[in-house]
Design a protein around this motif. Structure first.
Motif, PDB file in Angstrom:
ATOM      1  N   GLY A 279      39.346  17.323  60.472  1.00  0.00           N
ATOM      2  CA  GLY A 279      38.154  18.016  60.026  1.00  0.00           C
ATOM      3  C   GLY A 279      37.834  17.673  58.584  1.00  0.00           C
ATOM      4  O   GLY A 279      38.049  16.540  58.140  1.00  0.00           O
ATOM      5  N   ASN A 280      37.369  18.642  57.829  1.00  0.00           N
ATOM      6  CA  ASN A 280      36.973  18.415  56.441  1.00  0.00           C
ATOM      7  C   ASN A 280      38.196  18.491  55.529  1.00  0.00           C
ATOM      8  O   ASN A 280      38.793  19.554  55.371  1.00  0.00           O
ATOM      9  N   GLU A 281      38.574  17.378  54.949  1.00  0.00           N
ATOM     10  CA  GLU A 281      39.665  17.330  53.974  1.00  0.00           C
ATOM     11  C   GLU A 281      39.155  16.939  52.579  1.00  0.00           C
ATOM     12  O   GLU A 281      39.924  16.503  51.737  1.00  0.00           O
ATOM     13  N   ASN A 282      37.871  17.131  52.357  1.00  0.00           N
ATOM     14  CA  ASN A 282      37.253  16.775  51.072  1.00  0.00           C
ATOM     15  C   ASN A 282      37.445  17.927  50.092  1.00  0.00           C
ATOM     16  O   ASN A 282      36.889  19.022  50.272  1.00  0.00           O
ATOM     17  N   MET A 293      27.636  20.889  51.879  1.00  0.00           N
ATOM     18  CA  MET A 293      28.893  20.146  51.923  1.00  0.00           C
ATOM     19  C   MET A 293      28.634  18.651  51.915  1.00  0.00           C
ATOM     20  O   MET A 293      27.718  18.160  52.579  1.00  0.00           O
ATOM     21  N   ALA A 294      29.485  17.927  51.212  1.00  0.00           N
ATOM     22  CA  ALA A 294      29.365  16.468  51.204  1.00  0.00           C
ATOM     23  C   ALA A 294      29.861  15.870  52.509  1.00  0.00           C
ATOM     24  O   ALA A 294      29.374  14.825  52.941  1.00  0.00           O
ATOM     25  N   THR A 295      30.854  16.531  53.119  1.00  0.00           N
ATOM     26  CA  THR A 295      31.439  16.019  54.357  1.00  0.00           C
ATOM     27  C   THR A 295      30.981  16.888  55.515  1.00  0.00           C
ATOM     28  O   THR A 295      31.285  18.082  55.571  1.00  0.00           O
ATOM     29  N   LYS A 296      30.244  16.296  56.441  1.00  0.00           N
ATOM     30  CA  LYS A 296      29.724  17.013  57.606  1.00  0.00           C
ATOM     31  C   LYS A 296      30.023  16.210  58.861  1.00  0.00           C
ATOM     32  O   LYS A 296      30.381  15.034  58.810  1.00  0.00           O
ATOM     33  N   ASN A 297      29.829  16.857  59.989  1.00  0.00           N
ATOM     34  CA  ASN A 297      29.905  16.191  61.293  1.00  0.00           C
ATOM     35  C   ASN A 297      31.244  15.484  61.497  1.00  0.00           C
ATOM     36  O   ASN A 297      31.307  14.380  62.044  1.00  0.00           O
TER      37      ASN A 297
END
Length: 613
Positions: A279-282, A293-297
């Motif tokens: 998933g999102n690890e940013n 969010m910069a990290t999507k999908n």
């Protein structure tokens, strides 16, 4: 699944082993409706897959797709050619005479619309020499051919899919993704039918790696829909690159044949690996709202969306061991990029259990997805995290959390998975998040306010945030951690027995939970002054162990103000109590059954009495 209805509570606490060996047979066939149809079209496709195979046994799935007109019930027939037998089947009912097998639908998956699919699965036996797929299948008496045929036959059309309001929970199954066609979210039946579905979100911290070892030992008790790797304020970049989940699954595969000798419902390691996502690890997104969010999908986000939108009506328990940003982003996309109907259906299924809010995602869900059932747990931290070093619980509880207990029961002499336990003391701060889903008879997965191995919660602010739960404002018997530690001896003994399963190559080589049962319904209406008899005569033990009984009122979880005194509380069938004069309130009576095996194991039944005039 909608949480159980609760009457008004008067107390102040109301602010409350071969892997993926496949023998695949594809066929189409005529699926004939129960009643004749005018110009009835019929056809189906069947896929038979051997999912796992070990000495003397194997697992298989059968996928059925209806290509013709809708049908309201079905019977699938086939014949084995090498002496195989069906030992246990889920998502249907089976009968076998010689080599001939008939599988009929369960109550919730009989209705198949055009293009609809359902899956049944089973564990079977074979002779270790040959295990071919059945050569042919028939559905409702018509041989499967892969084509659709049309035959004029006057009469009414088949009934549509069963009404969601009459659909009970699915039966327990090792199949991770059965596909009942009902669209409602039924309450799990009192007998425990229908395994909970779980998606675990983990930030890969050292205590997550400890928790995952326990989690894998309980994958027989719930259906794992996903394992999603995320980050948190404490593990800002996550740990998916370490491939620690893959390493634990590799050792899970090594002990799986033994585990299945004790419970056949354990899934393949290859299946569990197939639902692992990132998933999102940013780290830049830790406290950023989903639209920004910069990290999507991410793949993990999409797995959550797909699971919430699939045709399985069961709730999805999303256990958040790290940050919840990936869940928040999934819910935001459902709200903004999908239809209102899809969003409503998805949110009605979600059950989120957060170990604190370890990024901005949990609070964002609480504030913006007000329909979502979300629990924020606090009071586990002096129990499941560093309990051997601190905490207010009694010494007899702490004895189950020491390095000595861990070494004896998990790390030493219990196979390669236990040897991976990374800590020298019990540190599993995320374990409470899935303990409600364990099949121990407390059924707390139905409603986290019921209380169980995963703690007890209350609805925090019903007027403003109707689906936000927390344990931060309440206590059991005046102790703010007792809602967790009161269950620790039983939970730890149960885990110790599971670790024994890793190395016990026969069923008789380890202990197993007693099967606690009561005479009568688990949900009863009673009257003030009524004398209630409590009877656990149907209780059995699979190992033939001696059993002890304890009946007690879970007064912190129910709503009566009077303390209910259970007479003959250690009797198997002569306990009882008098109903207090408090119409509209509830009494929760817990039956606790413990065997004398090694380790001693406990199971439960919870009877909820609603007082009516």
């Amino acid at each position: 699944m909608t949480p159980l209805p609760r009457p008004e509570v008067a107390r102040s606490r109301l602010r409350r082993g071969a892997v993926a060996m496949t023998a695949l047979a594809l066929a189409g066939g005529a699926a004939v409706a129960a009643a004749p149809q005018a110009s009835a079209a019929a056809g189906c496709q069947v896929a038979y897959t051997i999912t796992s195979q070990w000495s003397g046994g194997f697992g298989a799935n059968i996928d059925i797709k209806n290509l013709g007109d809708p049908i309201s019930s079905w019977a699938l027939k086939f014949s084995f050619t090498a002496g195989q037998t069906v030992a246990q089947l889920w998502n249907g009912t089976v009968s076998q005479t010689g080599s001939n097998v008939t599988v009929t639908n369960a109550s919730y998956n009989g209705g198949l619309g055009t293009g609809a699919t359902t899956q049944v699965g089973f564990n079977g036996t074979w002779d270790d020499k040959s295990n071919p797929a059945p050569p042919a299948f028939t559905l409702n008496g018509v041989t499967c051919t892969g084509s659709v045929t049309t035959s004029p036959s006057p009469g009414p059309t088949a009934s549509p899919t069963r009404s969601p309001s009459s659909s009970p929970s699915p039966t327990r199954s090792p199949s991770p993704s059965p596909s009942p066609t009902a669209s409602a979210t039924p309450t799990r039946s009192p007998d425990g039918g229908g395994r909970p579905r779980v998606i675990a979100l983990t930030d890969g911290e050292v205590d997550d790696r400890s928790t995952m070892i326990r989690f894998l030992h309980y994958t027989s008790d719930f259906d794992v829909a996903g394992i999603v790797q995320t980050n948190s304020r404490y593990q800002k970049s996550g740990h998916s690159k370490d491939r620690w989940v893959e390493a634990e699954l590799a050792n899970y595969a090594k002990v799986l044949p033994n585990l299945r000798r004790h419970n056949p419902n354990y899934p393949d390691a290859s299946y569990l690996q197939s639902v692992v996502r990132v998933g999102n690890e940013n780290s830049a997104d830790l406290n950023v709202a989903p639209p920004d969010m910069a990290t999507k999908n991410t793949p993990g986000e999409q797995l959550i969306i797909n699971t919430l939108l699939d045709n399985d009506p069961r709730p999805v328990h999303i256990t958040v061991w790290g940050g919840a940003n990936t869940v928040a982003s999934a819910l935001w996309r459902l709200k903004t990029s999908y239809s209102a109907a899809d969003y409503k259906r998805a949110v009605s299924k979600v059950r989120i259990y957060c170990i604190w809010y370890q990024d901005g995602g949990g609070q964002w869900i609480e504030d913006n997805i007000r329909e979502a059932y979300i629990n924020e747990a606090y009071r586990w931290d002096n129990v499941w995290d560093y309990q051997s070093l601190s905490g207010p619980s009694p010494d007899y509880v702490k004895a189950y959390m020491t390095s000595s207990w861990l070494d004896t029961n998990v790390k030493s002499g219990h196979g390669p998975l236990g040897a991976m336990y990374p800590q020298s003391f019990v540190s599993e701060g995320d374990t409470p998040s899935f303990l409600h889903e364990i099949a121990n008879g407390l059924d707390a997965d139905e409603d986290y306010t019921l209380g169980g191995w995963g703690g007890r919660s209350v609805f925090d602010d019903p007027a403003n945030k109707p689906n936000h739960l927390t344990d931060s404002t309440i206590s059991d018997d005046g102790d703010r951690n007792k809602m967790y530690w009161r269950w620790v001896p039983a939970a730890q003994n149960d885990f110790a027995a599971r670790m024994d399963w890793d190395v016990a190559s026969s069923y008789s080589g380890a202990n197993h939970q007693p099967n606690a049962k009561v005479n009568g319904s688990l949900r009863r209406n009673v009257s003030p002054g009524q004398v209630i008899s409590l009877d656990a005569s149907p209780t059995t033990d699979p190992d033939g162990n001696a059993l002890s009984y304890h009946w007690w009122e879970y007064g912190d979880a129910d709503s009566v103000s009077a303390k209910v005194s259970v007479g003959n509380a250690t009797s198997k069938n002569a306990a009882g109590f008098v109903v207090p004069n408090e119409p509209g309130k509830q009494i929760h009576i817990i039956l606790e059954v413990t065997d004398n095996g090694t380790p001693a194991l406990t199971s439960y039944q919870r009877i909820i009495f609603t007082i009516v005039q």
